[in-house]
Design a protein around this motif. Structure first.
Motif, PDB file in Angstrom:
ATOM      1  N   GLU A 110      31.848  48.173  42.908  1.00 32.92           N
ATOM      2  CA  GLU A 110      30.714  49.055  43.301  1.00 32.92           C
ATOM      3  C   GLU A 110      30.591  49.872  42.942  1.00 32.92           C
ATOM      4  O   GLU A 110      32.561  50.778  43.231  1.00 32.92           O
ATOM      5  CB  GLU A 110      29.810  48.036  44.294  1.00 32.92           C
ATOM      6  N   MET A 111      29.598  51.261  43.485  1.00 34.85           N
ATOM      7  CA  MET A 111      30.088  52.623  43.097  1.00 34.85           C
ATOM      8  C   MET A 111      30.577  53.120  44.660  1.00 34.85           C
ATOM      9  O   MET A 111      30.579  52.394  45.414  1.00 34.85           O
ATOM     10  CB  MET A 111      28.415  53.278  43.506  1.00 34.85           C
ATOM     11  N   TYR A 112      31.276  54.351  43.748  1.00 32.94           N
ATOM     12  CA  TYR A 112      32.458  54.439  45.424  1.00 32.94           C
ATOM     13  C   TYR A 112      33.841  53.444  45.510  1.00 32.94           C
ATOM     14  O   TYR A 112      34.923  53.677  46.826  1.00 32.94           O
ATOM     15  CB  TYR A 112      31.890  54.546  46.805  1.00 32.94           C
ATOM     16  N   ASN A 113      33.728  52.355  44.637  1.00 32.26           N
ATOM     17  CA  ASN A 113      35.042  51.383  45.219  1.00 32.26           C
ATOM     18  C   ASN A 113      36.090  51.956  45.227  1.00 32.26           C
ATOM     19  O   ASN A 113      36.586  53.192  44.116  1.00 32.26           O
ATOM     20  CB  ASN A 113      34.835  50.501  44.262  1.00 32.26           C
ATOM     21  N   LYS A 114      36.658  51.925  45.225  1.00 37.49           N
ATOM     22  CA  LYS A 114      38.716  53.066  45.061  1.00 37.49           C
ATOM     23  C   LYS A 114      39.443  51.897  43.991  1.00 37.49           C
ATOM     24  O   LYS A 114      39.492  49.948  44.592  1.00 37.49           O
ATOM     25  CB  LYS A 114      39.674  52.231  46.169  1.00 37.49           C
ATOM     26  N   LEU A 115      39.710  52.295  42.985  1.00 34.43           N
ATOM     27  CA  LEU A 115      40.203  51.538  41.917  1.00 34.43           C
ATOM     28  C   LEU A 115      41.925  51.598  41.898  1.00 34.43           C
ATOM     29  O   LEU A 115      42.294  53.120  42.431  1.00 34.43           O
ATOM     30  CB  LEU A 115      39.733  51.563  40.789  1.00 34.43           C
ATOM     31  N   GLU A 116      42.634  50.936  41.266  1.00 36.01           N
ATOM     32  CA  GLU A 116      44.138  51.125  41.639  1.00 36.01           C
ATOM     33  C   GLU A 116      44.805  50.903  40.093  1.00 36.01           C
ATOM     34  O   GLU A 116      44.644  49.757  39.633  1.00 36.01           O
ATOM     35  CB  GLU A 116      44.951  50.584  42.729  1.00 36.01           C
ATOM     36  N   VAL A 117      46.360  52.384  39.550  1.00 36.18           N
ATOM     37  CA  VAL A 117      47.005  51.495  38.928  1.00 36.18           C
ATOM     38  C   VAL A 117      47.893  51.977  38.666  1.00 36.18           C
ATOM     39  O   VAL A 117      48.258  52.535  39.090  1.00 36.18           O
ATOM     40  CB  VAL A 117      45.801  52.800  37.714  1.00 36.18           C
ATOM     41  N   GLU A 118      49.078  51.254  38.759  1.00 34.11           N
ATOM     42  CA  GLU A 118      50.073  50.929  38.713  1.00 34.11           C
ATOM     43  C   GLU A 118      50.529  51.494  37.422  1.00 34.11           C
ATOM     44  O   GLU A 118      50.670  51.516  36.114  1.00 34.11           O
ATOM     45  CB  GLU A 118      51.005  49.236  38.379  1.00 34.11           C
ATOM     46  N   LEU A 119      51.852  52.835  37.817  1.00 35.10           N
ATOM     47  CA  LEU A 119      51.488  54.135  36.579  1.00 35.10           C
ATOM     48  C   LEU A 119      53.439  54.143  37.083  1.00 35.10           C
ATOM     49  O   LEU A 119      53.971  54.371  37.365  1.00 35.10           O
ATOM     50  CB  LEU A 119      51.313  55.230  36.770  1.00 35.10           C
TER      51      LEU A 119
END
Length: 121
Positions: A40-49
């Protein structure tokens, strides 16, 4: 050319879907999701870096649905070391910050992380 992802639904512990980074332009990150798992719009996404032997979680916020299973997200931290094809997890929720008496006297960043905690708190 964009990154491709398998559209098989795998059981994950997070409530949202899993996508792959298709494009990185400064703080703007385009992410490709299966059509049935669009965040959805404004959802938080996470990437392991992993950068310099240190692993950290990079947070993104969905800013736009650009079509064909792609979303455009804005990074809330530097995108150094972010590569195409990296796995992105939708948290299923927007970015939140704590409120109330427990926050009095503390300083927080935009992700709700306390910046002035003393050792042992």
């Amino acid at each position: 050319m964009t990154a491709t992802i398998n559209e098989t639904n795998e059981a994950t512990s997070a409530p949202g879907g899993t996508g792959r980074i298709a494009r990185v332009i400064g703080p703007v990150v385009d992410v490709e999701f299966p059509s049935d798992a669009m965040p959805e719009m404004y959802n938080k996404l996470e990437v392991e870096l992993e950068l310099g032997g240190e692993t950290r979680i990079l947070s993104l916020e969905v800013a736009q649905h650009i079509g064909d299973g792609m979303v455009r997200a804005i990074s809330l931290q530097p995108t150094d070391g972010l590569v195409r094809g990296a796995q992105v997890q939708d948290t299923g929720n927007p970015i939140t910050v704590p409120v109330g008496d427990a926050t009095l006297g503390h300083v927080f960043n935009t992700l709700g992380e306390c910046l002035n905690l003393k050792e042992g708190e």
